[in-house]
Scaffold this active site. Structure first.
Site, short mmCIF file in Angstrom:
data_model
loop_
_atom_site.label_atom_id
_atom_site.label_comp_id
_atom_site.label_asym_id
_atom_site.label_seq_id
_atom_site.Cartn_x
_atom_site.Cartn_y
_atom_site.Cartn_z
N TYR A 47 0.88 -1.16 0.00
CA TYR A 47 0.00 0.00 0.00
C TYR A 47 0.92 1.22 0.00
CZ TYR A 47 -3.43 3.44 1.69
OH TYR A 47 -4.23 4.54 1.83
N ASP A 104 -2.07 -1.11 -4.10
CA ASP A 104 -2.42 0.28 -4.41
C ASP A 104 -1.12 1.05 -4.53
OD1 ASP A 104 -3.25 2.88 -4.51
OD2 ASP A 104 -4.52 2.81 -2.74
N HIS A 117 -12.26 1.79 -3.91
CA HIS A 117 -11.47 1.07 -4.90
C HIS A 117 -12.23 -0.20 -5.29
CE1 HIS A 117 -7.40 3.09 -4.30
NE2 HIS A 117 -8.13 3.57 -3.30
#
Length: 499
Positions: free
Chosen positions: A142, A183, A288
């Protein structure tokens, strides 16, 4: 094998155990879990058919965090938290190794980069489509966001990218294959962004320049990066393939978003084994959506889970009991073991805390009973609460008296002064009185294009207009050709006409 990544924007409100099973991934990488170890519940940590590996933020509660769920048929050989190796655990399968050259970082920088719970690495044994056994290292990340209002976060993001690249390339040089899922928090090309703006300024973004050097593309210059964007390898020109949308504007309805979530595989693995790469925009539950890649290779499970696995945590391994097992139901009257006036199974007298054995304060009653009593006193005008209310109103400062003064007369006076009435009329309700005094906010204007009430918003960006409020069309943003998208109506609050 099916590899899946999803920023869930909070695991406790996310897909849950049933949702994870419905996704059908052999390895599921979740980002932004927002849980700390003390808040990790057993249903989330121990999902049937999966073994899980968490990294928690150590600096803030309810922030960041990643988790990797591996099917039991894809149990890893080793698992490690973080990218630097500082968080690697001793014991069986506690370290993946291959950290690369860390000389560009100070120990304090490495600690800071691994302190927010942004990476989990699992290493698996696989069999390729050519029937060769090798290793596959899965890096769940992330990546931090470069906040334009906080310059230090842009530097933090750049350092994180550098550390991620160094670790991934070191693992690749050691042999086997590497896949990065997560991400990345940067949209790579203009096609990956709904509003790319000026092309030159878009390309010069530091995160995009890093991706340019890190990734290989078939149409790129020779000697480019070692990793491949699996989605763009199979769908090089597909437009509007977004994975993230703003919730506050409803932009998902009009698909007005960005592509921030990736499955990045090393070039040899992608070219030989990649069979499919997809975005799943119809899966709800977050700002998302999941992304996945399917490879022809298959997993060969390890015989036991590495030490980082949640099954080895004391609170889930049976060596530490949960708090609920110590709590007993307290009943008034005779207890089961302590005689009259004792708590069942605990030997504690009424008024004592079952947790610490302390007596409750004398005269402490039930909170709901207190409010019921207060409501009854207010309804009859008797009791201490009613007397205090009467004394307050007698002084001329009660809220009801203020409302009556503002209206000019009380309901009783209105009934007495009404001509031709043989009996007093009922006084208007307090709600009606307040509505006459407090008119409420001015209704918003309607946008001319749709005739719908506008949304009131506030300027957040630094500058002379920061804090000013304005009206815009309440529909979500989108392409001009989309009839569901907002129009261009704009008006500053407090101004008449359109600007």
């Amino acid at each position: 094998m099916r590899l899946l990544s999803w920023n869930v924007a909070g695991l406790r409100a996310g897909p849950g155990p049933a949702g994870l099973g419905a996704l059908g991934g052999d390895v599921i990488c979740l980002q932004e879990t927002r849980v700390t170890r003390d808040l990790l519940a057993e249903p989330l940590a121990m999902v049937d058919g999966y073994n899980s590996y968490f990294s928690f933020c150590r600096t803030r509660s309810g922030y960041s965090g990643v988790a990797t769920f591996c099917k039991d048929s894809a149990t890893p050989l080793a698992a490690e938290e973080g990218l630097s190796g500082l968080l690697a655990r001793p014991g069986e399968g506690g370290a993946v190794g291959c950290y690369g050259d860390l000389g560009a970082f100070t120990p304090q920088e490495l600690k800071a980069l691994d302190s927010e719970g942004r990476a989990v690495i699992t290493q698996h044994c696989i069999r390729t489509s050519a029937q060769q056994e090798t290793t596959l290292t899965v890096i769940n990340v992330y990546c931090p966001r470069a906040d334009p209002q906080r310059p230090e976060r842009a530097a933090y993001q750049a350092s994180f990218y550098q550390l991620l690249q160094g670790r991934a390339e070191a693992l690749l040089r050691d042999g086997g294959h590497v896949v990065i899922l997560g991400d990345i928090n940067t949209s790579h090309r203009p096609i990956d962004h709904c509003e790319p703006g000026d092309p030159e300024a878009f390309r010069e973004h530091p995160g995009r320049r890093w991706l340019d050097g890190f990734l290989w593309a078939p149409d790129g210059p020779p000697g480019q990066g070692l990793f491949v964007d699996t989605f763009r390898l199979l769908h090089p020109s597909q437009p509007y393939a977004f994975t993230c949308w703003r919730i506050d504007t409803g932009a998902r309805l009009t698909n007005h978003g960005t592509r921030l979530d990736y499955v990045l595989a090393d070039r040899a693995l992608a070219l030989a084994e990649l069979r499919d790469a997809r975005i799943l925009p119809d899966v709800p539950g977050s700002d998302h959506c999941p992304v996945l890649a399917e490879l022809a290779a298959t997993f060969l499970p390890a015989p036991r889970c590495p030490s980082l696995c949640t099954r080895h945590m004391p609170e889930f391994a049976g060596t530490q009991q949960t708090l609920s097992r110590f709590l007993v139901r307290v009943e008034r009257g005779a207890g089961a073991t302590g005689g009259p006036g004792m708590c069942r199974g605990a030997g504690v007298r009424p008024g004592c805390s079952a947790r610490r054995g302390r007596r409750s304060p004398r005269g402490q009653g039930d909170l709901l009973r207190y409010f019921r009593a207060a409501q009854g006193q207010l309804g009859t005008g008797t009791g201490q609460a009613g007397q205090e209310s009467s004394d307050h109103n007698a002084s001329g400062h009660g809220t009801q008296e203020l409302a009556q003064d503002a209206l000019g007369q009380t309901g009783q006076e209105a009934a007495h002064n009404a001509p031709g009435q043989g009996r007093p009329q009922a006084a208007p309700s307090s709600t009606a009185q307040w509505r006459m005094v407090l008119r409420g906010p001015t209704p918003p204007p309607c946008c001319p294009a749709h005739g719908e009430p506008c949304a009131l918003r506030t300027v957040r960006k630094p500058g002379p207009n920061r804090g000013r409020r304005f009206y815009v069309c309440a529909r979500p943003p989108g392409r001009p050709s989309d009839p569901r998208a907002r129009c261009d109506f704009f008006r500053w609050a407090g101004e008449q006409g359109r600007s």
